[in-house]
Design a protein around this motif. Structure first.
Motif, short mmCIF file in Angstrom:
data_model
loop_
_atom_site.label_atom_id
_atom_site.label_comp_id
_atom_site.label_asym_id
_atom_site.label_seq_id
_atom_site.Cartn_x
_atom_site.Cartn_y
_atom_site.Cartn_z
N THR A 138 12.56 -19.59 20.64
CA THR A 138 11.88 -20.31 19.56
C THR A 138 11.13 -19.31 18.70
O THR A 138 11.01 -18.13 19.04
CB THR A 138 10.90 -21.35 20.12
OG1 THR A 138 9.91 -20.65 20.90
CG2 THR A 138 11.60 -22.39 20.98
N ALA A 139 10.63 -19.79 17.58
CA ALA A 139 9.86 -18.93 16.70
C ALA A 139 8.60 -18.41 17.40
O ALA A 139 8.22 -17.24 17.24
CB ALA A 139 9.49 -19.67 15.42
N THR A 140 7.97 -19.26 18.18
CA THR A 140 6.76 -18.84 18.89
C THR A 140 7.06 -17.73 19.89
O THR A 140 6.34 -16.73 19.96
CB THR A 140 6.14 -20.05 19.62
OG1 THR A 140 5.96 -21.10 18.69
CG2 THR A 140 4.82 -19.68 20.26
N TYR A 141 8.12 -17.90 20.68
CA TYR A 141 8.50 -16.86 21.64
C TYR A 141 8.85 -15.57 20.91
O TYR A 141 8.47 -14.48 21.33
CB TYR A 141 9.71 -17.32 22.48
CG TYR A 141 10.16 -16.28 23.47
CD1 TYR A 141 9.57 -16.18 24.72
CD2 TYR A 141 11.16 -15.37 23.14
CE1 TYR A 141 9.98 -15.21 25.62
CE2 TYR A 141 11.56 -14.40 24.03
CZ TYR A 141 10.97 -14.33 25.27
OH TYR A 141 11.37 -13.35 26.15
N TYR A 142 9.56 -15.70 19.79
CA TYR A 142 9.99 -14.53 19.02
C TYR A 142 8.80 -13.73 18.51
O TYR A 142 8.78 -12.51 18.58
CB TYR A 142 10.88 -15.00 17.87
CG TYR A 142 11.71 -13.93 17.22
CD1 TYR A 142 12.80 -13.39 17.86
CD2 TYR A 142 11.41 -13.49 15.94
CE1 TYR A 142 13.57 -12.41 17.25
CE2 TYR A 142 12.17 -12.52 15.32
CZ TYR A 142 13.26 -12.00 15.98
OH TYR A 142 14.01 -11.03 15.38
N VAL A 143 7.79 -14.43 18.00
CA VAL A 143 6.61 -13.74 17.48
C VAL A 143 5.78 -13.12 18.61
O VAL A 143 5.39 -11.95 18.54
CB VAL A 143 5.73 -14.70 16.64
CG1 VAL A 143 4.38 -14.10 16.34
CG2 VAL A 143 6.44 -15.08 15.37
#
Length: 148
Positions: free
Chosen positions: A79-84
């Protein structure tokens, strides 16, 4: 906002991509060993089949080799959160460690147009730390940033 590519140097570009790697766990032969006397038939021992798994690897590299390799934990979604939190933070710290004087001010990130890469939750932190994203042509699945 975006400087022309001619003003950047080639070693300022950091390509990265995700890919699925399958791997197999083969049970060792010693698990099937047993003592058998000479009188009877050998007992039938069923060998368990291959245990196949897939893991997602995210790899960022630069002119000197791999910069960050992230393996997505099992039963987790990218997800975007994991990626960041897990990937981009490691990319930033690796860049700062490798080039402390320049830091991330001249860095160009090259990744595809996947949903997690284009989310506002990713583009905003990239702007805050000073990393520019090279534009990737839309609708071009044959132009992957890197095929490793």
């Amino acid at each position: 906002m975006f400087e022309p590519l001619g003003l950047k140097r080639l070693f300022d570009i950091i390509p990265g991509d995700e890919t699925w790697f399958p791997f197999f766990i083969i049970p060792p032969k010693r698990l099937n060993r047993m003592w058998v006397d000479g009188q009877g038939d050998r007992p039938v021992e069923l060998r368990p089949g291959f245990q196949s798994r897939k893991r997602m690897f995210t790899v960022f590299f630069n002119y000197s080799g791999p910069l960050v390799v992230d393996i997505l934990p099992q039963d987790t979604t990218m997800t975007a959160t994991y990626y960041v939190q897990n990937v981009l933070s490691r990319v930033k710290s690796a860049i700062n460690e490798q080039r402390p004087k320049v830091s991330t001010s001249r860095t160009l990130l090259l990744h595809d147009n996947a949903g997690p890469h284009q989310a506002r939750a990713i583009t905003q932190p990239l702007r805050e730390i000073g990393i520019q994203v090279l534009p990737h042509p839309p609708y071009s699945p044959n132009l992957a940033p890197c095929d490793f």
